[in-house]
Design an enzyme around this catalytic site. Structure first.
Site, PDB file in Angstrom:
ATOM      1  N   HIS A 101       0.841  -1.183   0.000  1.00 56.45           N
ATOM      2  CA  HIS A 101       0.000   0.000   0.000  1.00 56.45           C
ATOM      3  C   HIS A 101       0.886   1.247   0.000  1.00 56.45           C
ATOM      4  O   HIS A 101       2.117   1.167   0.020  1.00 56.45           O
ATOM      5  CB  HIS A 101      -0.939   0.008   1.202  1.00 56.45           C
TER       6      HIS A 101
ATOM      7  N   ASP B 198      -0.443   7.075  -3.961  1.00 57.22           N
ATOM      8  CA  ASP B 198      -1.631   6.829  -4.774  1.00 57.22           C
ATOM      9  C   ASP B 198      -1.947   8.006  -5.694  1.00 57.22           C
ATOM     10  O   ASP B 198      -2.269   7.817  -6.873  1.00 57.22           O
ATOM     11  CB  ASP B 198      -2.845   6.578  -3.872  1.00 57.22           C
TER      12      ASP B 198
END
Length: 372
Positions: free
Chosen positions: A137, A167
């Protein structure tokens, strides 16, 4: 005419990087169709807080899109989607490498159906390399690129980032830039391409200054050792008397001179090249002597590169933000609306519709010859 009017995007992605890239494209006029699993759809739909049937997160990220709910593993799924694929300009996906191939939806297969397709794959580590299949992540990408190591002070552990840097900065934005470049190239060649967007690869550009130091001088930065990681009194966060904080960035000498004058710093400490630690301590003592409201007044309208640290709730109500009208557009569910995301698209290039909704799961199944 919006810049992306007539462009069709099939978005197989979920959660954040791909959906946000799709949002930007939709706001510039593209028709963005989410391809979702039946029953549950994009995982982001289930998050909290709720806004209508879905989460507020989902609603913000999927304003103005359409939705098809289809089981990609079911027999005939590819055949059902083929007419859409034939008329699609851009495809976005962020599965691990190999997943779309196993579904019959890989780039090689779809480029035979539609040679002009711009196929954008967003992954943590790219389509090749020893880490391509590693689960990770945002926090892990920051850790593996060295960026997380720069967030603490000299003695402390790395700080916990409070926003998904990889992200958005290394996934969404590079995807958007490369999709637009690929569409421009396609205008000239008629050919599509496969875009390999690796969030880990794209994070390194954020550390350009550290790479310059390391590659050219062999002085790799560490937490607390460089100008922007805490070594200089000219780039610091200082605590005020009532527990607030002042962000101080008077790096250039002209700003530093104003800063020192405004806080009435001891003249003996103003040459910070002599003893940066002593100057830093002296500045900290001056800032700690007065409450936050005092420093807000002191630095208001001054050229000192200083700003009081504000919270998010106050930031969206800031007079400058209100004057810029960045939260004027809304996203609605029924009769309720909340401010839409202020996407980084100039108003002249953005759909002017004030209120739009996010798609109900499967609301546009008819586009694939399915019931709604």
């Amino acid at each position: 005419m919006l810049p992306l009017a007539g462009i069709r995007v099939l978005d197989f992605s979920t959660l954040l990087p791909g959906p946000m890239a799709g949002l930007f494209l939709a706001e510039a006029g593209a028709e963005v169709i989410k391809i979702e699993r039946p029953g549950t759809g994009d995982e982001m739909r289930s998050y909290s807080p709720r806004f209508g049937e879905d989460s507020a997160n989902f609603v913000l990220l999927n304003r103005g899109k359409r939705s098809i709910a289809i089981d990609l593993k079911a027999p005939g799924a590819l055949e059902q989607l083929t007419p859409l694929i034939e008329s699609t300009d851009v495809l976005i996906e962020q599965f691990r490498p190999g997943v779309m191939e196993r579904l019959g939806l890989g780039h090689a297969a779809l480029s035979r159906i539609n040679p002009s397709l711009v196929y954008c794959s967003i992954t943590g580590f790219g389509q090749t390399g020893p880490r391509r299949d590693m689960a990770a992540h945002d926090l892990n990408y920051l850790a593996l690129t060295g960026l997380l190591s720069l967030t603490g002070d000299r003695e402390g552990a790395p700080g916990m980032p409070q926003m998904p840097i990889a992200d958005i900065a290394a996934g969404t934005y590079p995807a958007l830039v490369n999709v637009l470049l690929a569409l421009l190239k396609r205008q000239r060649t008629g050919q599509g391409c496969h875009l390999d967007i690796s969030m880990t690869d794209n994070l390194f550009v954020l550390a350009y200054w550290g790479l310059a130091d390391g590659f050219a001088a062999g002085t790799w930065p560490t937490a607390g050792s460089a100008l922007t990681t805490g070594a200089s009194p000219r780039y610091q966060i200082y605590r005020t008397a009532d527990g607030g904080y002042l962000s101080a960035g008077p790096i250039e000498q002209r700003f530093w001179d104003v800063f020192c004058r405004l806080i009435d710093l001891d003249p003996a400490l103003r040459n910070d090249a002599r003893d940066p630690a002593a100057t830093r301590a002296g500045v900290a003592a001056r800032i700690a002597a007065y409450p936050t409201v005092h420093w807000r007044r002191v630095f208001e309208g001054q050229d000192a590169c200083c700003a009081v640290v504000t919270n998010l709730a106050d930031a969206v109500r800031d007079p400058h933000v209100i004057d810029r009208r960045i939260f004027d557009r809304r996203v609605g569910v029924g009769d309720e609306t909340i401010p839409a995301l202020p996407v980084p698209i100039d108003p002249a290039l953005r759909d002017s519709a004030v209120v739009k909704s996010a798609p109900r799961l499967g609301a546009d199944n008819s586009l694939a010859g399915m019931g709604g």
